[in-house]
Write an enzyme that holds these catalytic residues in place. Structure first.
Site, PDB file in Angstrom:
ATOM      1  N   ASP A 104     -15.196 -52.886  -8.080  1.00 16.58           N
ATOM      2  CA  ASP A 104     -15.041 -51.441  -7.964  1.00 16.58           C
ATOM      3  C   ASP A 104     -13.999 -51.015  -6.938  1.00 16.58           C
ATOM      4  OD1 ASP A 104     -16.826 -50.444  -9.942  1.00 16.58           O
ATOM      5  OD2 ASP A 104     -18.506 -51.054  -8.692  1.00 16.58           O
ATOM      6  N   TYR A 112     -23.262 -45.745 -10.634  1.00 14.52           N
ATOM      7  CA  TYR A 112     -23.844 -46.034  -9.312  1.00 14.52           C
ATOM      8  C   TYR A 112     -23.203 -45.198  -8.219  1.00 14.52           C
ATOM      9  CZ  TYR A 112     -27.096 -49.961  -9.781  1.00 14.52           C
ATOM     10  OH  TYR A 112     -28.195 -50.730 -10.045  1.00 14.52           O
TER      11      TYR A 112
END
Length: 709
Positions: free
Chosen positions: A325, A411
């Site tokens: 990420d 998330y």
């Protein structure tokens, strides 16, 4: 970055350079971003550019400390840029010297794809909704084409797919359906996966499973207030929320205990710079501690440099789910604007963040960083039993918190950099948001790779693994690192050296080469970063900071897997390599390489390149210390429809750095000596209910003292 071209091309669009901020580590201003884009457009005149990144290129360490500590010249103000254009498979990247408005480095890098941006995520949804093949697959799944407005996707990096490699700029679209735009779509996943070419703006392929699964007919599981009212509301309590909660307010009537000059923070003997960039988010630099007038360096730079979230389902195409990420989307790019009383609470100082949009225009995230103080509980305490604990001293501490929250599709990552008054530096991470979900049939055996968290909703096993990058200057330049393991003492019980069998000690192993530093966690293992030239006069041991980190799961993907190839750093708990002025941001910043998106994991880049043959010397020199930590998540129904925060942390503690408790000079909250007790004197009292008017007894209005007999 390799200097392929030394250019003297001045921008024609602007003749006056932007005013630079006062500190060389300050992020680029909006004016500097705009000036950079004008220079870059002039340099690539005639090409249709899409701006991907415009960010500060930090000065090299030597130049910074020549300016900071040796009265040298101020380091040059440089901006790093990445742009794409349709005629080139890869990126154009380079460096602009802002005072001269000159491109001083540029190169075309082939075979890579740039970091993906929030606008890429947003655009993917529009692309898939209008694609006829996607509409057809939705109809097969039981969603009529007139309902396409209620079809959503989470755009994910594709990781690496050998069918395209890095030849196209791709995302995979994880598909969902909502019955209403306010529903949470994660309770209604779909079973097919479009692949989207972001450059051409079209779907290039759709992965369809061998077994088809119709969209679930179960009610959506949601979590907004109106849904809570629907789930739990009664005639007596229509909201459905717990009615026993009373507000807690945090007040600092005399203001905060920290002071900021620009981006430079002073707080309780700490002094450091707070930076922010598109990739790492918060960066803490030039950290020092004022030890009663002796300003002692601690760390040149601290940041989260990479992370990977590998999923554990082996079925195609789920093997692609292993997002890096930070390298593929950016903790800065995806950061949230924070709000008073919600994401942070108390007396707050905010910092904005500035990026570029696709046209090279400045884009500002308001309140990207929150800075505030909290009560830190007891800092130290001791009472004497001899007079029924009336002889006592108790000192309560404060802690300073620098935080950001970024959203990576489903998330949320809440990052809290915490400083304590005893010199400790902590990083606390809270995971929340929503599980990545995939549809399963009512009668389907999903195997051991996930958990059914709601009817027809399968949440796959996964890990959240981070790389902490430390650039230490513990008590000055040239540091070393070591493992410190708790071991039983030598000799059997009854032997002369261990007669009673109770002996144990710390076994310290100093790393001499890079190969030595490739360690794994073990029971009670910690790591020391220390200055072998600075010896504590009492203990005779070197001035150190100890890394205490217990959330260190092994990487579960096997050798040869895409996960392990693309995140080679995740295979070890630590890696220590020499600092070098090289790479996109100088100084070996990113352990999976400068351009992570769609990298196959082959070849020497990032950590694999830095480790090399493992023979580089790392003892008593300028080192970088990387630490791998995180959690393994086996989902459960309690994690759905939105996940309560799961918390893990680590800390850096001073060891043999001070000659005594460093917070003795923090004023006690309550203190009485034996003589004061005998004489009936009050001593120091800032905490009893007689003097602390903000506190009160819970169940009576009668004021009293919790500390007096």
């Amino acid at each position: 970055m390799e200097r392929l071209q030394q250019l003297s091309l001045h921008a024609t669009a602007s003749t006056q350079p932007p005013v630079a901020p006062p500190h060389p580590l300050d992020p680029l201003t909006t004016q500097e971003i705009k000036a950079t884009s004008l220079v870059v457009r002039s340099h690539y005149k005639g090409k249709t550019l899409v701006f991907n990144t415009v960010s500060l290129r930090e000065p090299i360490k030597r130049a910074y400390y020549d300016w900071k500590e040796r009265n040298g010249p101020k380091p040059p103000r440089l901006a790093y840029f990445v742009v794409t254009e349709n005629d080139h498979v890869g990126v154009h990247e380079g460096v602009v010297d802002l005072p001269s408005l000159t491109v001083i480095e540029s190169k075309a890098t082939s075979g890579v794809q740039p970091i993906l941006t929030p606008s890429d995520l947003q655009n993917t949804e529009d692309i898939v909704r209008s694609d006829p093949r996607v509409i057809e697959q939705c109809e097969i799944s039981g969603i009529p084409k007139e309902e396409m407005k209620n079809v959503y996707c989470d755009a994910w990096t594709i990781g690496y797919d050998e069918r395209w490699g890095s030849s196209k700029r791709l995302q995979q679209a994880l598909m969902y359906w909502r019955s209403d735009e306010d529903d949470s779509h994660y309770s209604h996943p779909l079973d097919f996966c479009p692949i989207v070419d972001m450059t051409e703006g079209k779907v290039v392929y759709i992965d369809v499973p061998g077994r088809r699964r119709k969209v679930s007919k179960h009610k959506h599981s949601s979590f907004h207030p109106k849904h809570i009212s629907e789930k739990f509301g009664t005639s007596e309590n229509p909201s459905g929320f717990r009615d026993d909660a009373k507000p807690i307010n945090i007040t600092q009537p005399e203001g905060v205990s920290f002071a900021m000059k620009g981006n430079v923070m002073n707080w309780s003997n700490f002094n450091f710079h707070i930076g922010f960039n598109y990739r790492e988010g918060i960066v803490l630099s030039d950290m020092n501690y004022n030890d009663h007038g002796n300003v002692r360096p601690l760390f040149h730079r601290i940041s989260l440099s990479e992370m990977i979230v590998p999923y554990g389902c082996p079925d195609f195409p789920h093997q692609r789910k292993h997002a890096l990420d930070i390298g593929e989307y950016g903790a800065g790019n995806c950061t949230n604007p924070l709000a008073l009383g919600c994401d942070c609470k108390g007396v707050i100082h905010y910092m904005d963040a500035h990026f570029t949009d696709k046209d090279g225009e400045p884009l500002t995230i308001k309140n990207a960083v929150c800075i505030h103080e909290e009560d830190d509980g007891i800092l130290f305490k001791h009472s004497d039993f001899r007079d029924d604990f009336q002889t006592t001293v108790v000192t309560r501490g404060k802690r300073l918190i620098i935080s950001q929250i970024f959203t990576a599709a489903n998330y949320e990552y809440c990052l809290y950099w915490i400083l304590r008054q005893d010199g400790t530096i902590k990083l606390e991470i809270r995971l929340t948001g929503i599980l990545n979900t995939y549809i399963c049939a009512e009668d389907e055996d999903i195997g051991p790779w996930g958990t059914v968290v709601y009817p027809q909703v399968n949440a796959h096993n996964h890990q959240h693994i981070f790389s902490l990058r430390l650039d230490p200057r513990i008590d000055g330049d040239n540091n070393s690192a070591a493992t410190s393991d708790s071991i039983s003492g030598p000799g059997a019980t009854g032997s002369p050296e261990n007669a009673y069998g109770n002996a144990f000690c710390a076994d310290k192993t100093t790393f001499k080469t890079v190969s030595d530093s490739l360690t794994q966690p073990s029971t009670a293992r910690t790591w020391d970063i220390f200055n072998p030239s600075k010896i504590n006069p009492y203990s005779g041991k070197p001035s150190s900071y100890k890394l205490v980190s217990t959330f260190t799961p092994p990487l579960l993907a096997k050798d040869g897997s895409l996960v392990k190839k693309r995140a080679p750093w995740a295979a070890w708990a630590t890696q220590v390599v020499p600092y070098k002025d090289e790479g996109v941001g100088y100084g070996r910043l990113y352990p999976s390489g400068d351009h992570v998106a769609q990298w196959s994991g082959d070849g020497a880049r990032g950590m694999r390149e830095w480790i090399g043959d493992g023979k580089d010397q790392i003892e008593n020199t300028d080192i970088l210390f990387f630490h791998t930590f995180g959690i393994t998540h086996f989902p459960a129904p309690e994690d759905f429809p939105v996940m309560p925060t799961e918390i893990f942390d680590l800390m850096l503690r001073p060891r043999h750095f001070f000659t005594e408790n460093p917070c003795l000079d923090v004023k006690p909250s309550y203190a009485r000596t034996t003589k004061e007790v005998k004489a009936g004197d009050k001593g120091v009292d800032e905490c009893t209910l007689d003097v602390d008017k903000t506190s009160q007894l819970a169940f009576t209005k009668t004021s009293g003292s919790c500390c007096k007999k």
